[in-house]
Design a protein around this motif. Structure first.
Motif, PDB file in Angstrom:
ATOM      1  N   THR A 159    -110.011  21.013 -10.448  1.00 44.77           N
ATOM      2  CA  THR A 159    -110.614  20.167 -11.472  1.00 44.77           C
ATOM      3  C   THR A 159    -111.018  20.956 -12.716  1.00 44.77           C
ATOM      4  O   THR A 159    -111.710  20.425 -13.586  1.00 44.77           O
ATOM      5  CB  THR A 159    -111.862  19.457 -10.906  1.00 44.77           C
ATOM      6  N   ASP A 160    -110.593  22.182 -12.787  1.00 51.13           N
ATOM      7  CA  ASP A 160    -110.908  23.025 -13.949  1.00 51.13           C
ATOM      8  C   ASP A 160    -110.469  22.333 -15.254  1.00 51.13           C
ATOM      9  O   ASP A 160    -109.410  21.695 -15.299  1.00 51.13           O
ATOM     10  CB  ASP A 160    -110.171  24.358 -13.777  1.00 51.13           C
ATOM     11  N   GLY A 161    -111.305  22.453 -16.252  1.00 45.58           N
ATOM     12  CA  GLY A 161    -111.021  21.804 -17.529  1.00 45.58           C
ATOM     13  C   GLY A 161    -109.700  22.216 -18.172  1.00 45.58           C
ATOM     14  O   GLY A 161    -109.044  21.410 -18.834  1.00 45.58           O
ATOM     15  N   HIS A 162    -109.286  23.480 -17.916  1.00 49.26           N
ATOM     16  CA  HIS A 162    -108.004  23.930 -18.463  1.00 49.26           C
ATOM     17  C   HIS A 162    -106.850  23.034 -18.010  1.00 49.26           C
ATOM     18  O   HIS A 162    -105.872  22.873 -18.740  1.00 49.26           O
ATOM     19  CB  HIS A 162    -107.681  25.348 -17.983  1.00 49.26           C
ATOM     20  N   VAL A 163    -106.971  22.514 -16.798  1.00 43.19           N
ATOM     21  CA  VAL A 163    -105.862  21.748 -16.234  1.00 43.19           C
ATOM     22  C   VAL A 163    -105.582  20.516 -17.102  1.00 43.19           C
ATOM     23  O   VAL A 163    -104.433  20.208 -17.399  1.00 43.19           O
ATOM     24  CB  VAL A 163    -106.150  21.360 -14.761  1.00 43.19           C
ATOM     25  N   ARG A 164    -106.678  19.867 -17.521  1.00 38.76           N
ATOM     26  CA  ARG A 164    -106.483  18.691 -18.383  1.00 38.76           C
ATOM     27  C   ARG A 164    -105.752  19.094 -19.679  1.00 38.76           C
ATOM     28  O   ARG A 164    -104.819  18.414 -20.111  1.00 38.76           O
ATOM     29  CB  ARG A 164    -107.831  18.034 -18.704  1.00 38.76           C
ATOM     30  N   ASP A 165    -106.172  20.214 -20.244  1.00 38.26           N
ATOM     31  CA  ASP A 165    -105.522  20.677 -21.482  1.00 38.26           C
ATOM     32  C   ASP A 165    -104.044  20.980 -21.232  1.00 38.26           C
ATOM     33  O   ASP A 165    -103.185  20.597 -22.031  1.00 38.26           O
ATOM     34  CB  ASP A 165    -106.208  21.947 -22.005  1.00 38.26           C
ATOM     35  N   TRP A 166    -103.777  21.691 -20.142  1.00 36.64           N
ATOM     36  CA  TRP A 166    -102.384  22.020 -19.828  1.00 36.64           C
ATOM     37  C   TRP A 166    -101.551  20.757 -19.629  1.00 36.64           C
ATOM     38  O   TRP A 166    -100.410  20.683 -20.081  1.00 36.64           O
ATOM     39  CB  TRP A 166    -102.294  22.908 -18.572  1.00 36.64           C
ATOM     40  N   ILE A 167    -102.135  19.781 -18.946  1.00 33.44           N
ATOM     41  CA  ILE A 167    -101.406  18.522 -18.729  1.00 33.44           C
ATOM     42  C   ILE A 167    -101.091  17.868 -20.073  1.00 33.44           C
ATOM     43  O   ILE A 167     -99.956  17.450 -20.333  1.00 33.44           O
ATOM     44  CB  ILE A 167    -102.215  17.545 -17.828  1.00 33.44           C
ATOM     45  N   GLU A 168    -102.090  17.785 -20.932  1.00 32.70           N
ATOM     46  CA  GLU A 168    -101.875  17.153 -22.239  1.00 32.70           C
ATOM     47  C   GLU A 168    -100.787  17.885 -23.030  1.00 32.70           C
ATOM     48  O   GLU A 168     -99.912  17.265 -23.625  1.00 32.70           O
ATOM     49  CB  GLU A 168    -103.184  17.100 -23.045  1.00 32.70           C
ATOM     50  N   THR A 169    -100.865  19.221 -23.025  1.00 29.38           N
ATOM     51  CA  THR A 169     -99.857  19.984 -23.777  1.00 29.38           C
ATOM     52  C   THR A 169     -98.485  19.852 -23.130  1.00 29.38           C
ATOM     53  O   THR A 169     -97.475  19.714 -23.824  1.00 29.38           O
ATOM     54  CB  THR A 169    -100.251  21.477 -23.846  1.00 29.38           C
ATOM     55  N   ALA A 170     -98.444  19.889 -21.806  1.00 29.15           N
ATOM     56  CA  ALA A 170     -97.155  19.814 -21.102  1.00 29.15           C
ATOM     57  C   ALA A 170     -96.442  18.503 -21.418  1.00 29.15           C
ATOM     58  O   ALA A 170     -95.209  18.443 -21.462  1.00 29.15           O
ATOM     59  CB  ALA A 170     -97.356  19.977 -19.600  1.00 29.15           C
ATOM     60  N   LYS A 171     -97.222  17.451 -21.661  1.00 25.81           N
ATOM     61  CA  LYS A 171     -96.618  16.151 -21.988  1.00 25.81           C
ATOM     62  C   LYS A 171     -95.767  16.232 -23.258  1.00 25.81           C
ATOM     63  O   LYS A 171     -94.858  15.427 -23.446  1.00 25.81           O
ATOM     64  CB  LYS A 171     -97.711  15.094 -22.190  1.00 25.81           C
TER      65      LYS A 171
END
Lengths: 494, 494
Positions: free
Chosen positions: B55-67
């Motif tokens: 649930t680390d906050g980086h994961v959300r950022d990575w997901i958004e960028t990966a999109k």
């Protein structure tokens, strides 16, 4: 408070250690054959995770701040040992640790497949990779610790052990053994000429051997509520202090090897089970290191388990479980049988140190680069011939391919076996000095006083001092080979 | 590239999942009794670690960028499923997850000690704690997902499953069964009056049953190189896809319960072993959820294993391994025996859904607060009387204390069992439509075509679509209880 942060930090590392330990045990006892690759991957990743958490920069800050906090004496010791452990771990970068885990697990897997056919050519390149990696590791450790490279490797297994102390001890012991072995073999031959070895009945079902083993484990103090005994190819003692996983292997034509193996692993298990529980997650609450660990297993196997007094208690149990009807005169020659052989793990207590000293000498040369892997079969053979009078040149499987240690990346570990044997004899002598009744107690199956001494002087100390300090505090002197030499002379001399 | 970071992230989580899964299996099969507390502590800490990393906050950022990155279609699906999983996990703060792990493990341990004596008074306070914690959890999940609280819990086990679809299906099924059960029991009584059940010889050594079980596992497609069969108190299928750990328990007076248990767990195991290996560490490469998982186990146990055609193949193996000499007419009445009973896990395929629907109804009330734990024994009894005509009021051990799910904090899980039974019947019907030879193939021990359909339509899909979507894509329609009802009528009607 920084000390409290370190306590939580140790607890998190403890959980990862718990996982790695149970995964390792599981791999040897329960894993499906095809599960190895994923398991290696998972363990490498968890080890990297452990290493990254253990070596996080915050930890150094917390340690420094905690030093300024008001702490109990035990907390100060815990902090000191954590710092020692932290420094040892920050010698190596995380990516090296992961690379080492992968390299050594693959080399170990290759060793497992190449060894049965003694396929040295197939195995040698993998070992070369490991040796080159270990040279890197030794150099990195030496740099940080300000130690010689080989001492820096030993420091992981036995803090405080140095070649400067060990080499003279091993030199003395080797000189003694090279003379003593032929004499002891001749004396044995003479005894066996008068009274030949009684043949074993050769029919020992596994279930009965296991029941006997468990009764012996319990008798010498193992807590079956916090441990178990199962089967693996290579006997070991793994798991965690609250759940010690001992394994052995059985032959149905013979029972002494499994029984002695069980007693040996029970010695390791007793140490683990009796470590101070409140400190279980701190480095200071863990077993001190490999040579003290081995002193505990050899204490149970050799000082107790091959002591004629012990067999007054044990022989009736053998009769009950295995339906033998032996006398002490039938049994003891089996228990004390010595012979020259190629295999370290099959060696008796007289020849075993020669196998270890050979490895101690060779691995120092491999690391120093004065010996290369391709020269290993010849070097091994020359030393085997000199100390044991045996050639292994045509039999690499039972020469330099026999041990898992080097393929799995353990260098600096081998001396622990013989240091353990020396320390066990020294501990036994210390007990006998203050408790002249010890043999009578053991003959009656009463292990309470001998275990009380070990609990007070070894087990409860955990990692609160260095290896040489624990030995000195327990026995009143530095490592002294005289006790082991006297022990061998008394048991195997003419 | 953010997608590559997410790949490494999934690999790290995969290692922790691997550890937790093997530690869980080990706890049930090999752990020493006194090892439970440390194990609970270690698993709670590792779960917390998993949750924090996941649930680390980086994961959300990575997901958004990966999109925004150029991805293959499979990578897009993987990213979508990771996001779904991320959102599900960020519903709950880490400290709640650790508290839940501790509360539920302790409550489960209390359940294990209180259940043998049916000590409801000792157990009820622990269950109250779990229910109150689950109300908190359901509220937190509902808030984030925009779902009703119970749907939000089910979403973890079966993405896409909703009470709006399930309740009408269960209502129809319950209405059918309440009428059908007395009729089927009467028909059975009539058959047994004409030809009484042949008694079992009652002497089935565990080793022979195990050999038979393993032969059956292999026959239906289980890969013994990537899995094993051992013993535990409660049969389960654990481990990891590369090393599936199946367990069963044996009685020596009877063999069908263990054999059917093995076939059931083999169904789970086949699903795990045949998931797409390249995606093993991504959420999209894991088994879809509990009801599809259960459809796979029930497919093997009920659609194959209790099909008379199957016994043409299986009966000779039973004869060989267990030295029985049975005819189909002797055996099938045992395989198809139905009876009313208090215990869900002992129930047959006709009565089982009634046990599940009872729990589905009650757990919704417990979570909504329209029922309290102290009222549970009466509520349970009333529903048992209404659907099965049995009272459990004086027997809490075999009433609301019988299952591990609630004490271990699993709410919203029970419907999966019956949804699995419905889906298995629907999948079987889909296969039979396109492959009229399926029964002949099974009678000959040829499972290749039936497994090919399952590999193409279920196993290889892993978590690339929601539960209802996978069923719809595989069978061409939404969940339809008609197939299961027709299956029961054909097998158990007059």
């Amino acid at each position: 408070m920084s000390y409290a942060k370190l306590d939580a930090h140790c607890r998190a590392l403890g959980a990862l250690e718990h996982a790695l330990s149970i995964l390792g045990t599981d791999e040897a006892t329960n894993m499906a054959p095809g599960g190895g690759e994923e398991r290696a991957e998972a363990m490498a990743t968890l080890s990297g995770m452990y290493h990254r958490q253990a070596t996080d920069g915050h930890v150094r800050d917390w340690i420094e701040t905690a030093k300024t906090e008001v702490l109990e004496p035990q907390q100060k010791i815990a902090l000191g040992e954590l710092e020692r452990s932290y420094i040892n771990m920050t010698c190596l970068p995380s990516d090296f640790v992961e690379r080492k885990m992968r390299t050594s697990m693959r080399s170990e897997q290759l060793w497992r497949s190449a060894r049965p056919n003694g396929d040295w050519q197939a195995f040698a390149p993998a070992l070369e990779g490991v040796v080159s990696m270990m040279r890197e590791e030794a150099a990195m450790r030496a740099e940080v610790l300000g130690l010689a490279p080989y001492d820096a490797l030993m420091e992981q297994f036995d803090p405080g052990n140095r070649t400067a102390q060990i080499t003279p001890v091993f030199t003395e012991l080797k000189a003694f053994l090279v003379d003593f072995l032929p004499a002891a073999l001749a004396a044995q031959e003479e005894r066996l000429a008068k009274r030949p070895l009684k043949a074993l009945s050769g029919d020992y079902p596994v279930e009965r051997q296991k029941a006997l083993g468990i009764e012996m484990m319990k008798a010498v103090g193992f807590d079956m509520n916090h441990g178990s005994l199962s089967i693996s190819d290579h006997p070991f003692c793994g798991g965690v202090p609250s759940d010690v996983r001992m394994t052995t292997r059985y032959r149905t034509d013979e029972f002494l090897s499994a029984l002695m193996g069980i007693l040996h692993e029970t010695g390791h298990g007793l140490y683990e089970q009796n470590l101070p529980k409140d400190w279980a997650h701190w480095p200071s609450g863990k077993a001190r290191g490999m040579s003290i660990h081995e002193s505990q297993s050899l204490f149970v196997e050799k000082q107790i388990g091959r002591n004629p007094a012990f067999w007054n208690f044990a022989l009736p149990l053998v009769d009950t479980h295995l339906q033998e009807n032996w006398t002490m005169e039938d049994l003891l020659p089996h228990v004390h049988l010595i012979k020259r052989g190629k295999i370290r793990v099959d060696a008796d207590e007289v020849t075993y140190p020669l196998h270890v000293i050979l490895r101690y000498e060779i691995e120092q040369e491999l690391l120093a680069g004065t010996l290369e892997v391709k020269e290993l079969p010849e070097a091994w053979d020359a030393k085997m011939q000199a100390s044991l009078g045996i050639s292994t040149l045509d039999d690499p499987k039972n020469g330099p391919m026999q041990d898992v240690h080097w393929p799995s990346g353990s260098f600096g570990y081998f001396p622990s076996y013989t240091l353990g044997a020396l320390m066990a004899a020294q501990q036994w002598a210390a007990i006998a000095r203050i408790n002249p009744e010890v043999e009578r107690q053991i003959a009656e199956g009463d292990f309470s006083q001998v275990n009380e001494w070990r609990r007070d002087n070894i087990w409860s100390k955990a990692s609160t001092a260095s290896t040489p300090d624990i030995l000195r505090q327990a026995t009143g002197e530095d490592l002294n080979p005289a006790y082991f030499i006297a022990h061998l002379q008394a048991r195997y001399g003419q």
